[in-house]
Enzyme design. Structure first.
Site, PDB file in Angstrom:
ATOM      1  N   ALA A  89      44.963  36.784  35.825  1.00 28.25           N
ATOM      2  CA  ALA A  89      44.471  37.805  36.834  1.00 28.25           C
ATOM      3  C   ALA A  89      45.120  38.879  36.933  1.00 28.25           C
ATOM      4  O   ALA A  89      46.030  39.512  36.422  1.00 28.25           O
ATOM      5  CB  ALA A  89      44.252  36.932  37.856  1.00 28.25           C
ATOM      6  N   ASP A  90      44.388  39.805  38.084  1.00 27.23           N
ATOM      7  CA  ASP A  90      45.343  41.195  38.067  1.00 27.23           C
ATOM      8  C   ASP A  90      46.322  40.740  39.330  1.00 27.23           C
ATOM      9  O   ASP A  90      47.164  41.456  39.446  1.00 27.23           O
ATOM     10  CB  ASP A  90      44.685  42.409  38.816  1.00 27.23           C
ATOM     11  CG  ASP A  90      43.640  42.961  37.051  1.00 27.23           C
ATOM     12  OD1 ASP A  90      44.134  42.868  36.355  1.00 27.23           O
ATOM     13  OD2 ASP A  90      42.078  42.655  37.040  1.00 27.23           O
ATOM     14  N   GLU A 109      34.246  35.869  33.114  1.00 24.39           N
ATOM     15  CA  GLU A 109      35.101  35.189  32.926  1.00 24.39           C
ATOM     16  C   GLU A 109      34.231  34.649  34.324  1.00 24.39           C
ATOM     17  O   GLU A 109      34.857  33.570  34.252  1.00 24.39           O
ATOM     18  CB  GLU A 109      35.977  36.374  33.637  1.00 24.39           C
ATOM     19  CG  GLU A 109      36.876  36.965  32.401  1.00 24.39           C
ATOM     20  CD  GLU A 109      38.221  38.274  33.046  1.00 24.39           C
ATOM     21  OE1 GLU A 109      38.947  38.111  32.217  1.00 24.39           O
ATOM     22  OE2 GLU A 109      37.816  38.311  34.479  1.00 24.39           O
TER      23      GLU A 109
HETATM   24  O1  LIG Z   1      38.820  41.845  32.711  1.00 27.49           O
HETATM   25  C1  LIG Z   1      40.089  41.774  32.271  1.00 27.49           C
HETATM   26  C2  LIG Z   1      40.364  40.423  32.925  1.00 27.49           C
HETATM   27  O2  LIG Z   1      40.758  40.155  34.716  1.00 27.49           O
HETATM   28  C3  LIG Z   1      42.065  40.081  32.948  1.00 27.49           C
HETATM   29  O3  LIG Z   1      42.282  39.021  33.218  1.00 27.49           O
HETATM   30  C4  LIG Z   1      43.097  40.743  33.563  1.00 27.49           C
HETATM   31  O4  LIG Z   1      42.731  42.090  34.183  1.00 27.49           O
HETATM   32  C5  LIG Z   1      44.249  40.370  33.601  1.00 27.49           C
HETATM   33  O5  LIG Z   1      44.953  40.684  32.656  1.00 27.49           O
HETATM   34  P1  LIG Z   1      46.565  40.402  32.219  1.00 27.49           P
HETATM   35  O6  LIG Z   1      46.530  39.028  31.788  1.00 27.49           O
HETATM   36  O7  LIG Z   1      46.025  41.813  30.723  1.00 27.49           O
HETATM   37  O8  LIG Z   1      46.903  41.264  33.378  1.00 27.49           O
END
Ligand SMILES: O=C[C@H](O)[C@H](O)[C@H](O)COP(=O)(O)O
Length: 249
Positions: A89-90, A109
């Site tokens: 998640a962001d 997702e």
């Molecule tokens: O589109 C991407 C997704 O929602 C990712 O799960 C989200 O951006 C989190 O990515 P990260 O684990 O690299 O922070």
């Protein structure tokens, strides 16, 4: 390994240990930089545990991850009911609303999150916030069909209160980011008051014709695992309980 990387790994390992159970056959694999640790831990469960399991990806990246880890690949049109989906998640708020789509994967997702009996988030400590938009300030990712992007941008600027919404541009390619589904992404920042209950703005954006999916996942997750710098993991549950756990072996 940096603190942030170690935190991602901690969160992913703890979540897999608790939620990927021997009886689970269909498993959804999300996208981003935290998810490789999810797959690493699943592989560590051993060949016997993974025999007969099918793994469903949320996009190109997770498909590659599943294949290169020698796990069996499936798709959600063949397996519309998933035992458990684990995803990054962001940002995640105290009610487990979250922003996703920083990597432009949020359409698939969300389908895998909805298809899952249990949806679990994994992230490092920077993503654990009271309200969305605290650290992740680039805005809510919105996937749109290409020919409608200018109209949707106008709607966001003038009707929905996001004057700084922009089309996401590619870094090593001229022009916009194109998703795995052939669409564009708009990033739309909203003021704090709209993020207090993000379901409302999520529904309003989704109603704009041309929008395919919004990167706001409202109360979909059962739990969110955040790796901390001190080696512990904070778990937030859907009933708003918060748990502090020691790192796995
Ligand atoms: O589109 C991407 C997704 O929602 C990712 O799960 C989200 O951006 C989190 O990515 P990260 O684990 O690299 O922070």
């Amino acid at each position: 390994m940096s603190n942030i990387e170690a935190s991602k790994k901690l969160a992913a390992y703890t979540a897999v240990d608790r939620h990927v159970k021997p009886e689970h056959r269909i498993i959804g694999i999300g996208s981003g930089s935290t998810v490789p640790y999810v797959v690493e831990r699943i592989v560590q469960q051993g060949e016997e545990a993974n025999k007969g399991r099918v793994f469903i990806p949320t996009g190109f990246q997770s498909k590659e991850l599943i294949v290169s880890s020698k796990l069996a690949l499936g798709d959600v049109d063949e397996y519309p009911t998933i035992d458990v989906t684990l995803d990054g998640a962001d940002e995640v708020d105290y009610q487990l609303n979250c922003v996703k789509g920083g990597g432009a994967c949020h359409l698939r997702e969300k389908v895998l999150a909805e298809a899952a009996n249990t949806f679990i988030l994994v992230a490092d400590y920077r993503k654990n916030v009271q309200y969305l938009g605290t650290n992740f300030v680039q805005g809510v990712p919105i996937e749109v069909v290409p020919f409608a992007y200018a109209k949707v941008l106008q709607n966001l600027h003038h009707i929905l209160g996001s004057p700084n919404a922009v089309l996401r541009m590619a870094v090593k390619k001229a022009g916009p980011v194109v998703t795995d589904n052939g669409n564009f992404i708009i990033d739309a920042p909203f003021p704090r008051e709209k993020m207090l209950d993000p379901y409302i703005i999520m529904a309003q954006i989704k109603m704009l014709t041309g929008v395919v999916e919004v990167g706001l996942f409202c109360r979909m997750a059962k739990a969110a695992y955040f790796g901390n710098e001190d080696g512990t993991v904070t778990v937030r549950w859907d009933d708003e309980k918060v748990e502090q756990v020691a790192a796995p072996e």
